[in-house]
Design a protein around this motif. Structure first.
Motif, PDB file in Angstrom:
ATOM      1  N   ALA A 121      -6.503  -6.092   5.261  1.00 16.82           N
ATOM      2  CA  ALA A 121      -6.281  -4.845   5.969  1.00 16.82           C
ATOM      3  C   ALA A 121      -6.861  -3.616   5.062  1.00 16.82           C
ATOM      4  O   ALA A 121      -6.881  -2.355   4.304  1.00 16.82           O
ATOM      5  N   VAL A 122      -6.705  -4.351   3.454  1.00 22.40           N
ATOM      6  CA  VAL A 122      -6.643  -3.552   2.612  1.00 22.40           C
ATOM      7  C   VAL A 122      -8.771  -2.997   2.388  1.00 22.40           C
ATOM      8  O   VAL A 122      -9.488  -3.443   2.050  1.00 22.40           O
ATOM      9  N   ALA A 123      -8.211  -1.368   2.050  1.00 18.86           N
ATOM     10  CA  ALA A 123     -10.137  -0.710   2.107  1.00 18.86           C
ATOM     11  C   ALA A 123      -9.677  -0.315   1.036  1.00 18.86           C
ATOM     12  O   ALA A 123      -9.129   0.126  -0.052  1.00 18.86           O
ATOM     13  N   GLY A 163     -10.137   2.569  -2.118  1.00 18.22           N
ATOM     14  CA  GLY A 163      -9.793   3.329  -1.892  1.00 18.22           C
ATOM     15  C   GLY A 163      -8.305   3.937  -1.998  1.00 18.22           C
ATOM     16  O   GLY A 163      -7.391   4.966  -2.398  1.00 18.22           O
ATOM     17  N   ASP A 164      -8.038   2.769  -1.242  1.00 20.05           N
ATOM     18  CA  ASP A 164      -5.994   2.313  -0.597  1.00 20.05           C
ATOM     19  C   ASP A 164      -5.425   2.404  -2.345  1.00 20.05           C
ATOM     20  O   ASP A 164      -5.517   1.828  -2.909  1.00 20.05           O
ATOM     21  N   VAL A 165      -4.655   3.239  -2.624  1.00 17.47           N
ATOM     22  CA  VAL A 165      -3.660   2.816  -3.321  1.00 17.47           C
ATOM     23  C   VAL A 165      -2.116   1.908  -3.398  1.00 17.47           C
ATOM     24  O   VAL A 165      -1.666   1.699  -1.945  1.00 17.47           O
ATOM     25  N   LEU A 166      -2.416   0.715  -4.189  1.00 14.93           N
ATOM     26  CA  LEU A 166      -1.668  -0.339  -4.139  1.00 14.93           C
ATOM     27  C   LEU A 166      -0.627  -0.171  -5.293  1.00 14.93           C
ATOM     28  O   LEU A 166      -0.923   0.305  -6.437  1.00 14.93           O
ATOM     29  N   VAL A 167       0.648  -0.751  -4.464  1.00 18.29           N
ATOM     30  CA  VAL A 167       1.768  -0.778  -6.021  1.00 18.29           C
ATOM     31  C   VAL A 167       1.805  -1.983  -6.074  1.00 18.29           C
ATOM     32  O   VAL A 167       1.851  -3.750  -5.503  1.00 18.29           O
ATOM     33  N   ILE A 168       1.530  -2.609  -7.725  1.00 20.57           N
ATOM     34  CA  ILE A 168       1.626  -3.906  -8.081  1.00 20.57           C
ATOM     35  C   ILE A 168       3.057  -4.130  -9.677  1.00 20.57           C
ATOM     36  O   ILE A 168       3.006  -3.713 -10.024  1.00 20.57           O
ATOM     37  N   GLY A 169       3.642  -5.143  -8.949  1.00 17.67           N
ATOM     38  CA  GLY A 169       4.592  -5.099  -9.241  1.00 17.67           C
ATOM     39  C   GLY A 169       5.476  -6.392  -9.950  1.00 17.67           C
ATOM     40  O   GLY A 169       4.305  -6.659 -10.466  1.00 17.67           O
ATOM     41  N   PRO A 170       6.298  -5.801 -11.177  1.00 16.70           N
ATOM     42  CA  PRO A 170       6.321  -7.338 -12.816  1.00 16.70           C
ATOM     43  C   PRO A 170       6.107  -8.452 -11.496  1.00 16.70           C
ATOM     44  O   PRO A 170       6.865  -8.941 -10.998  1.00 16.70           O
ATOM     45  N   GLY A 171       4.569  -9.548 -12.886  1.00 20.83           N
ATOM     46  CA  GLY A 171       5.018 -10.874 -11.722  1.00 20.83           C
ATOM     47  C   GLY A 171       3.452 -11.177 -10.970  1.00 20.83           C
ATOM     48  O   GLY A 171       3.465 -11.737 -10.881  1.00 20.83           O
ATOM     49  N   GLU A 172       3.919  -9.568 -10.736  1.00 24.87           N
ATOM     50  CA  GLU A 172       2.932  -9.933  -8.864  1.00 24.87           C
ATOM     51  C   GLU A 172       1.096 -10.088  -9.810  1.00 24.87           C
ATOM     52  O   GLU A 172       0.877  -9.788 -10.150  1.00 24.87           O
ATOM     53  N   VAL A 173       0.911 -10.505  -8.930  1.00 26.26           N
ATOM     54  CA  VAL A 173      -1.013 -11.019  -8.635  1.00 26.26           C
ATOM     55  C   VAL A 173      -1.530  -9.837  -8.258  1.00 26.26           C
ATOM     56  O   VAL A 173      -1.148  -9.009  -7.111  1.00 26.26           O
ATOM     57  N   VAL A 174      -2.419  -9.329  -8.939  1.00 29.49           N
ATOM     58  CA  VAL A 174      -3.568  -8.434  -8.648  1.00 29.49           C
ATOM     59  C   VAL A 174      -4.190  -8.641  -7.441  1.00 29.49           C
ATOM     60  O   VAL A 174      -5.058 -10.104  -7.469  1.00 29.49           O
ATOM     61  N   PRO A 175      -4.324  -8.207  -6.416  1.00 26.05           N
ATOM     62  CA  PRO A 175      -4.343  -8.721  -5.008  1.00 26.05           C
ATOM     63  C   PRO A 175      -6.380  -8.395  -4.241  1.00 26.05           C
ATOM     64  O   PRO A 175      -7.306  -8.894  -4.258  1.00 26.05           O
ATOM     65  N   VAL A 176      -6.797  -7.037  -5.611  1.00 25.06           N
ATOM     66  CA  VAL A 176      -8.146  -7.169  -5.414  1.00 25.06           C
ATOM     67  C   VAL A 176      -8.581  -6.305  -6.499  1.00 25.06           C
ATOM     68  O   VAL A 176      -7.456  -5.562  -8.003  1.00 25.06           O
ATOM     69  N   ASP A 177      -9.748  -5.820  -6.924  1.00 18.71           N
ATOM     70  CA  ASP A 177     -10.326  -5.334  -7.523  1.00 18.71           C
ATOM     71  C   ASP A 177     -10.041  -3.836  -7.689  1.00 18.71           C
ATOM     72  O   ASP A 177      -9.891  -2.978  -6.819  1.00 18.71           O
ATOM     73  N   ARG A 205       0.842  -1.326   0.011  1.00 19.27           N
ATOM     74  CA  ARG A 205      -0.119  -0.165   0.397  1.00 19.27           C
ATOM     75  C   ARG A 205       1.019   1.002   0.383  1.00 19.27           C
ATOM     76  O   ARG A 205       1.316   1.535   0.855  1.00 19.27           O
ATOM     77  N   ARG A 206       0.368   2.087  -1.022  1.00 14.73           N
ATOM     78  CA  ARG A 206       0.874   3.610  -0.988  1.00 14.73           C
ATOM     79  C   ARG A 206       0.539   4.622  -0.032  1.00 14.73           C
ATOM     80  O   ARG A 206      -0.488   4.775  -0.308  1.00 14.73           O
ATOM     81  N   ARG A 207       1.546   5.498   0.570  1.00 15.07           N
ATOM     82  CA  ARG A 207       0.792   6.409   1.448  1.00 15.07           C
ATOM     83  C   ARG A 207       1.596   7.764   1.255  1.00 15.07           C
ATOM     84  O   ARG A 207       2.666   7.223   1.916  1.00 15.07           O
ATOM     85  N   GLY A 208       1.384   8.232   0.365  1.00 10.97           N
ATOM     86  CA  GLY A 208       1.845   8.888   0.306  1.00 10.97           C
ATOM     87  C   GLY A 208       3.551   9.291  -0.633  1.00 10.97           C
ATOM     88  O   GLY A 208       3.981   8.303  -1.375  1.00 10.97           O
ATOM     89  N   GLU A 209       5.139   8.501   0.091  1.00 11.85           N
ATOM     90  CA  GLU A 209       5.897   8.511  -0.601  1.00 11.85           C
ATOM     91  C   GLU A 209       6.439   6.673   0.469  1.00 11.85           C
ATOM     92  O   GLU A 209       7.535   6.982  -0.078  1.00 11.85           O
ATOM     93  N   GLU A 210       5.788   6.817   0.866  1.00 14.08           N
ATOM     94  CA  GLU A 210       6.050   5.509   1.940  1.00 14.08           C
ATOM     95  C   GLU A 210       5.422   4.322   0.928  1.00 14.08           C
ATOM     96  O   GLU A 210       4.232   4.395   0.757  1.00 14.08           O
TER      97      GLU A 210
END
Length: 754
Positions: free
Chosen positions: A125-127, A129-143, A112-117
């Motif tokens: 814990a994902v709600a 509106g949360d911004v998630l980072v998806i790296g190469p080869g990773e499975v997208v965890p939520v819609d 989860r991205r919060r600002g620069e962190e």
């Protein structure tokens, strides 16, 4: 139980032979009790489920022999009952349906991205509106939706389609897909519990749990045999007033052909299927497959190869040749991980092209790679021009892609649109023959369900003669369709992807292509094809139909003999012990008949292929692949004649003539004089190849016609106007005949080889 009852029977027999009758009776009575106790438990369990199983007569016979002192008869019945249960257990070891592969693949955390962190958090814990980072080869965890840039996704887990898909900023992304490009951000629009992937897992679990248990073949026969046997036993007791006579009727009425012959036929069918690369999870699956009337089947990876392949290479007029276009594209695509890049590189290497090492390569997600090849700036992927601004030749390619259900990859050299490659997922060679075999085996309705686009789906359905085609299907759509079909007839679902797992679990019989398919599909299936041939599905259907037919013969024949013995016991001609021995003889006859399942079906399949014939099939199948370039050259020369009848067109026709003379005609001659004679015994004589021989004659005639046109053109120094129509017709005709001829040979002859 089998060991205990057999030991009791043998020990009692030894005691009886040495004169210790009391010891013998004690052993036989003990064996009877050992069988009676679990049999009572089974009967009570069946009654709680509202079923009268085949074990009830055995329980009454066992109890009756104890009450009237016919201990030998009880021990014999106990051994028969234990043997049947052992066979059932061997046939009934079912794999777990909890779809562990699906659960193991599901992500457990998200970044989860919060600002620069960027912080790793649990999925719960994902709600929204949360911004998630998806790296190469990773499975997208939520819609969610793509926040910025372009995401390149492998959506095969949901749709079954191997081609990567580009999603731009604001586009929706579903959980369960894999990031096939660079890192991107997703704004969550649903929690993990409400997302697509969780829905697939839930669907698969519910489908497996809600599926009603099938009624076994033996239970169907027991439904009428049980009351008949009890009625005859009651009549015997009433007529004679002797309970021993009633017990004698029950002893010979013990449904051993149901307890033994049916499981033997089913287990034999499973054993024979395993030798053909078909793993059947339990006897119910084989019995159900034998009476199936509807097949719902996936397309990608099941009816098609599941890997894209280059269908055509086109070059812009007046520029590079198609071979040069392919070489430049493949040279650049060597460093790309895109599935289409792999297909393009594979095609170039198959054609023997020397690839160059690219430099300064960059790959923009959703557009393809760009780099330097042999000093030229090359891009492979999307065209920079809108479709309305494409040149005429490119619009023709676009139309061809639409008609063929193909994907277009554009090649740009030094900023100019230079060529295009059409790619498609080819139909398996054995698919048409398999569909015909399935219909002969008893299937009345064949439906295609796929997550692919409508155009390629309809083409596959048309070529195979399927009854219905539905494209753009999500896992929930497939489950709904399978349930609707199951409500009308016994339904088989065949597929290979994670997206097929819920439908496989929901079907009466789920069949998974296990050689290259997803492990979750295999976990949800009742039957797994361990070899990468869809023809094994027809093999499984044939085996199931034959095993079920022989099981019915064995059960019906055995029970008919039992009815004769019951009549003799009713009249007092058979005491319980003699009746038990006679029942053993009936069992032997029924079991020997059931074992016929292990033998090849008479009159089917013909003699096996000789090693030389298999070698020739492999050789000519490889030559077909090599000759695809010749077939393309014939079509390209015909195209060129339509726009330019000058020297370039004449050179193209001369090249076609050389290819025909040096490559194609020698191939057809060798097939006629080597392959066809080698296949005659397998196919039932030379008449079977007569139609293909006639095609060889037509190919040779058209090649000769083209050569005559060249002789006339060379004498005149150019192609004459009056030649153009016939020459063009000859080229297009030869192209069409060759495509049809190759397809027929691959379907009818090349598919004979394993």
């Amino acid at each position: 139980m089998l060991i205990a009852t057999t030991a009791a029977l043998v020990a009692g027999g030894v005691g009886w032979l040495v004169g210790h009758r009391e010891f013998a009776d004690a052993c036989w009575a003990g064996g009877t009790v050992v069988a009676l106790v679990p049999a009572v438990v089974w009967v009570v369990g069946a009654l709680r489920k509202g079923r009268l199983g085949v074990d009830l007569i055995a329980v009454l016979a066992l109890a009756g022999t104890l009450l009237v002192g016919e201990y030998l008869a009880g021990a014999l019945v106990g051994v028969m009952l234990a043997t049947g249960r052992t066979l059932e257990a061997a046939a009934g070891r079912r794999a777990s349906r909890d779809l562990r592969a699906l659960l193991e693949r599901a992500p457990r955390s998200a970044r989860r991205r919060r600002g620069e962190e960027i912080v790793s958090v649990s999925l719960d814990a994902v709600a929204v509106g949360d911004v998630l980072v998806i790296g190469p080869g990773e499975v997208v965890p939520v819609d969610g939706t793509v926040r910025a840039g372009t995401a390149v996704l492998d959506e095969s887990a949901l749709t079954g389609e191997a081609a990567h898909v580009a999603r731009d900023a604001g586009d929706e992304v579903r959980s369960g897909v894999v990031n096939a490009g660079g890192a991107f951000d997703v704004t969550a629009t649903a929690t993990a519990r409400d997302s697509t992937y969780a829905e697939i897992v839930r669907l698969a679990r519910e489908a497996g749990a809600e599926k009603a248990p099938a009624v076994r073949l033996a239970e169907r026969y027991a439904a009428w045999f049980l009351p008949l046997a009890l009625g005859l036993a009651g009549v015997a007791w009433a007529m004679s007033g002797d309970p021993v006579r009633a017990v004698a009727v029950l002893v010979v009425a013990t449904p051993c052909p149901l307890l033994l012959a049916v499981p033997v036929a089913v287990v034999s069918g499973m054993s024979r299927a395993a030798r053909r690369g078909v793993v059947v999870r339990d006897g119910r699956a084989l019995e159900n497959l034998g009476r199936a009337r509807t097949l719902v089947i996936d397309k990608t990876g099941t009816l098609t190869a599941g890997r894209p392949r280059v269908l055509e290479v086109t070059a812009a007029p007046g520029g590079l040749s198609p071979t040069d276009v392919l070489r430049l594209a493949a040279s650049l695509d060597q460093v790309s991980v895109h599935i289409l890049a792999e297909a393009i590189t594979r095609e170039a290497r198959h054609r023997g092209l020397d690839l160059s090492l690219p430099g300064e390569v960059t790959e923009e997600p959703g557009r393809g790679p760009t780099g330097t090849v042999d000093g030229r700036r090359v891009s492979v992927g999307k065209a920079d021009l809108p479709s309305g601004q494409l040149p005429g030749w490119a619009r023709t390619v676009d139309n061809r892609a639409l008609l063929d259900g193909a994907t277009v990859v554009w090649v740009t050299v030094d900023g100019t649109l230079t060529g295009a490659l059409l790619l498609h997922d080819p139909l398996r060679r054995d698919a048409p023959h398999t569909v015909r075999r399935l219909r002969r085996a008893g299937l009345r309705r064949l439906l295609l369900l796929t997550g692919d686009r409508p155009e390629p789906a309809r083409q596959v359905g048309m070529v195979l003669g399927l009854d219905e085609v539905a494209a753009g299907q999500l896992p929930a759509d497939k489950v709904r369709a399978v349930r609707e079909e199951s409500g009308r007839a016994v339904t088989v679902m065949a597929g290979d992807g994670i997206n097929d797992a819920p439908a496989l679990a929901a079907a009466d019989v789920g069949v998974a292509m296990g050689a290259r398919g997803a492990t979750s599909a295999s976990a949800a299936a009742d039957i797994v094809l361990t070899t990468d041939r869809v023809a094994r599905l027809a093999d499984a259907m044939d085996l199931a139909v034959r095993a079920r037919r022989i099981a019915v013969q064995s059960a019906a024949g055995g029970m008919a003999l039992s009815l004769v013995a019951m009549a003799a016991a009713l009249l007092g001609w058979l005491p319980p012990a003699a009746g038990a021995l006679l029942q053993e003889g009936i069992d032997v006859v029924a079991i020997l008949n059931a074992l016929r399942v292990l033998l090849p079906a008479p009159g089917t399949g013909g003699p096996p292929l000789e090693p030389e014939a298999e070698r020739l099939i492999e050789r000519f199948a490889a030559e077909h692949e090599d000759l695809r370039g010749v077939v393309d050259a014939i079509r390209d020369a015909a195209h060129l004649l339509s726009s330019d009848a000058g020297p370039d067109a004449l050179d193209a026709v001369h090249r076609v003539d050389r290819l025909l003379t040096e490559e194609l005609l020698p191939h057809e001659f060798a097939e006629e004089h080597q392959l066809y004679p080698a296949l005659n015994e397998r196919l039932g004589g030379p008449d079977a190849t007569e139609t293909m021989s006639r095609a060889h004659t037509e190919i040779e005639r058209l090649a000769g016609r083209i050569a005559t046109h060249l002789t006339l053109a060379d004498a005149a120094g150019a192609l004459l106007p009056e030649q153009l129509d016939d020459l063009r017709a000859s080229l297009y005709g030869l192209h069409t005949v060759l495509r049809l001829h190759f397809s027929q040979e691959e379907e009818s002859y090349f598919s004979l080889s394993p």
